[in-house]
Design a protein around this motif. Structure first.
Motif, PDB file in Angstrom:
ATOM      1  N   MET A   1      -9.579   9.338   2.174  1.00 44.27           N
ATOM      2  CA  MET A   1      -9.292   9.107   0.757  1.00 44.27           C
ATOM      3  C   MET A   1      -9.450  10.379   0.094  1.00 44.27           C
ATOM      4  O   MET A   1      -8.504  10.498  -0.883  1.00 44.27           O
ATOM      5  CB  MET A   1     -10.516   8.204   0.487  1.00 44.27           C
ATOM      6  N   GLU A   2     -10.164  11.299   0.459  1.00 46.01           N
ATOM      7  CA  GLU A   2     -10.156  12.650  -0.537  1.00 46.01           C
ATOM      8  C   GLU A   2      -8.956  13.122  -0.103  1.00 46.01           C
ATOM      9  O   GLU A   2      -8.438  13.867  -1.228  1.00 46.01           O
ATOM     10  CB  GLU A   2     -11.545  13.279   0.122  1.00 46.01           C
ATOM     11  N   SER A   3      -8.356  13.380   1.045  1.00 50.77           N
ATOM     12  CA  SER A   3      -7.086  14.171   1.103  1.00 50.77           C
ATOM     13  C   SER A   3      -5.976  13.255   0.154  1.00 50.77           C
ATOM     14  O   SER A   3      -5.316  13.932  -0.167  1.00 50.77           O
ATOM     15  CB  SER A   3      -6.732  14.108   2.743  1.00 50.77           C
ATOM     16  N   GLU A   4      -6.100  11.989  -0.069  1.00 45.13           N
ATOM     17  CA  GLU A   4      -5.163  11.237  -0.837  1.00 45.13           C
ATOM     18  C   GLU A   4      -5.162  11.742  -2.178  1.00 45.13           C
ATOM     19  O   GLU A   4      -4.331  11.860  -2.835  1.00 45.13           O
ATOM     20  CB  GLU A   4      -5.219   9.779  -0.433  1.00 45.13           C
ATOM     21  N   ARG A   5      -6.556  11.932  -2.565  1.00 48.29           N
ATOM     22  CA  ARG A   5      -6.578  12.172  -3.957  1.00 48.29           C
ATOM     23  C   ARG A   5      -6.156  13.548  -4.052  1.00 48.29           C
ATOM     24  O   ARG A   5      -5.774  13.916  -5.232  1.00 48.29           O
ATOM     25  CB  ARG A   5      -8.216  12.370  -4.364  1.00 48.29           C
ATOM     26  N   ASN A   6      -6.353  14.689  -3.220  1.00 51.83           N
ATOM     27  CA  ASN A   6      -5.906  16.041  -3.458  1.00 51.83           C
ATOM     28  C   ASN A   6      -4.359  15.961  -3.475  1.00 51.83           C
ATOM     29  O   ASN A   6      -3.735  17.091  -3.783  1.00 51.83           O
ATOM     30  CB  ASN A   6      -6.489  16.914  -2.279  1.00 51.83           C
ATOM     31  N   THR A   7      -3.653  15.014  -2.932  1.00 52.89           N
ATOM     32  CA  THR A   7      -2.096  15.129  -2.865  1.00 52.89           C
ATOM     33  C   THR A   7      -1.360  14.535  -4.060  1.00 52.89           C
ATOM     34  O   THR A   7      -0.223  14.359  -4.160  1.00 52.89           O
ATOM     35  CB  THR A   7      -1.414  14.526  -1.611  1.00 52.89           C
ATOM     36  N   ILE A   8      -2.139  14.047  -5.105  1.00 54.30           N
ATOM     37  CA  ILE A   8      -1.648  13.514  -6.203  1.00 54.30           C
ATOM     38  C   ILE A   8      -0.985  14.457  -6.847  1.00 54.30           C
ATOM     39  O   ILE A   8      -1.397  15.742  -7.304  1.00 54.30           O
ATOM     40  CB  ILE A   8      -2.824  12.767  -6.933  1.00 54.30           C
ATOM     41  N   SER A   9       0.359  14.402  -7.262  1.00 51.79           N
ATOM     42  CA  SER A   9       1.325  15.237  -8.059  1.00 51.79           C
ATOM     43  C   SER A   9       0.928  15.568  -9.415  1.00 51.79           C
ATOM     44  O   SER A   9       0.073  14.784 -10.102  1.00 51.79           O
ATOM     45  CB  SER A   9       2.752  14.539  -8.103  1.00 51.79           C
TER      46      SER A   9
ATOM     47  N   PHE B   1      -6.323  -3.486   0.146  1.00 54.68           N
ATOM     48  CA  PHE B   1      -5.567  -4.403   0.302  1.00 54.68           C
ATOM     49  C   PHE B   1      -4.958  -4.071   1.591  1.00 54.68           C
ATOM     50  O   PHE B   1      -3.950  -4.851   2.192  1.00 54.68           O
ATOM     51  CB  PHE B   1      -4.675  -4.636  -1.012  1.00 54.68           C
ATOM     52  N   THR B   2      -4.643  -2.765   1.624  1.00 52.85           N
ATOM     53  CA  THR B   2      -3.754  -2.309   2.911  1.00 52.85           C
ATOM     54  C   THR B   2      -4.254  -2.025   4.179  1.00 52.85           C
ATOM     55  O   THR B   2      -3.798  -1.722   5.335  1.00 52.85           O
ATOM     56  CB  THR B   2      -3.008  -1.145   2.437  1.00 52.85           C
ATOM     57  N   LYS B   3      -5.823  -1.603   4.215  1.00 49.81           N
ATOM     58  CA  LYS B   3      -6.568  -1.146   5.287  1.00 49.81           C
ATOM     59  C   LYS B   3      -6.824  -2.484   6.251  1.00 49.81           C
ATOM     60  O   LYS B   3      -6.874  -3.869   5.730  1.00 49.81           O
ATOM     61  CB  LYS B   3      -7.798  -0.386   5.048  1.00 49.81           C
ATOM     62  N   LYS B   4      -6.641  -2.153   7.782  1.00 47.42           N
ATOM     63  CA  LYS B   4      -7.175  -3.252   8.727  1.00 47.42           C
ATOM     64  C   LYS B   4      -8.506  -3.405   8.600  1.00 47.42           C
ATOM     65  O   LYS B   4      -9.176  -2.523   8.873  1.00 47.42           O
ATOM     66  CB  LYS B   4      -6.425  -2.924   9.891  1.00 47.42           C
ATOM     67  N   ARG B   5      -8.813  -4.843   8.611  1.00 48.45           N
ATOM     68  CA  ARG B   5     -10.284  -4.992   9.007  1.00 48.45           C
ATOM     69  C   ARG B   5     -10.725  -4.942  10.459  1.00 48.45           C
ATOM     70  O   ARG B   5      -9.878  -5.207  11.372  1.00 48.45           O
ATOM     71  CB  ARG B   5     -10.640  -6.388   8.418  1.00 48.45           C
ATOM     72  N   ALA B   6     -11.878  -4.577  10.712  1.00 46.94           N
ATOM     73  CA  ALA B   6     -12.484  -4.882  12.125  1.00 46.94           C
ATOM     74  C   ALA B   6     -12.026  -6.145  12.594  1.00 46.94           C
ATOM     75  O   ALA B   6     -12.672  -7.034  11.939  1.00 46.94           O
ATOM     76  CB  ALA B   6     -13.759  -4.044  12.181  1.00 46.94           C
TER      77      ALA B   6
ATOM     78  N   LEU C   1      -6.385   0.664  -4.510  1.00 45.57           N
ATOM     79  CA  LEU C   1      -5.924  -0.676  -3.849  1.00 45.57           C
ATOM     80  C   LEU C   1      -5.988  -0.658  -2.351  1.00 45.57           C
ATOM     81  O   LEU C   1      -5.499  -1.486  -1.702  1.00 45.57           O
ATOM     82  CB  LEU C   1      -4.445  -0.773  -4.321  1.00 45.57           C
ATOM     83  N   SER C   2      -6.634   0.612  -1.842  1.00 39.94           N
ATOM     84  CA  SER C   2      -6.639   0.694  -0.227  1.00 39.94           C
ATOM     85  C   SER C   2      -7.159  -0.468   0.434  1.00 39.94           C
ATOM     86  O   SER C   2      -6.893  -0.717   1.514  1.00 39.94           O
ATOM     87  CB  SER C   2      -7.258   1.961  -0.086  1.00 39.94           C
TER      88      SER C   2
END
Length: 135
Positions: free
Chosen positions: A1-9, A124-129, A121-122
């Motif tokens: 999640m942190e890497s996703e935040r760092n890639t925001i344009s 909604f997209t991540k797979k549950r165990a 919104l993650s």
């Protein structure tokens, strides 16, 4: 999640802050008007049968707006503003008034938060165990 935040344009960050800033000003101004109690605002609350709740709603709106603008508390602010705007939409519908403006504002709240926090919104997209059906 942190890497996703760092890639925001940079453009996305700028767009998010512009929308957040404008919405923050809108909600702070609206909450302040409810606290000041101008003639038009008081008449509207009386028409809705909420004249004894005007101060409470104004304080709630101000608190939600401040939480929304601060990045660390923006998720809580989004939830509170969603509740606030949902109540506004329901109240306008109940009294046969236009509810399009509050609905658009609510949509902008969510869009601005998504621009700032794409991971919101993650869930909604991540797979549950335990949901993998492969043999």
């Amino acid at each position: 999640m942190e890497s996703e935040r760092n890639t925001i344009s940079k453009g996305r960050k700028i767009a998010a802050w512009i929308i957040v800033g404008l919405l923050g000003l809108l909600f702070i101004m609206s909450g302040t008007m409810k606290l000041i109690g101008g003639a038009e605002v008081t008449a509207m609350f009386a028409r809705f049968g909420l004249n004894d709740k005007q101060i409470l709603i104004g304080v709630g709106e101000l608190v939600a707006a401040i939480l929304f603008v601060i990045p660390r508390t923006s998720s809580l602010g989004v939830l509170l503003l969603s509740s606030h705007m949902g109540g506004a939409i329901a109240t306008h519908m109940e009294h046969g008034e236009m509810f399009i403006f509050p609905a658009i504002v609510l949509l902008l709240v969510w869009i601005s938060n998504w621009l700032r926090n794409p991971e919101m919104l993650s869930s909604f997209t991540k797979k549950r165990a335990g949901t993998d059906t492969r043999p």
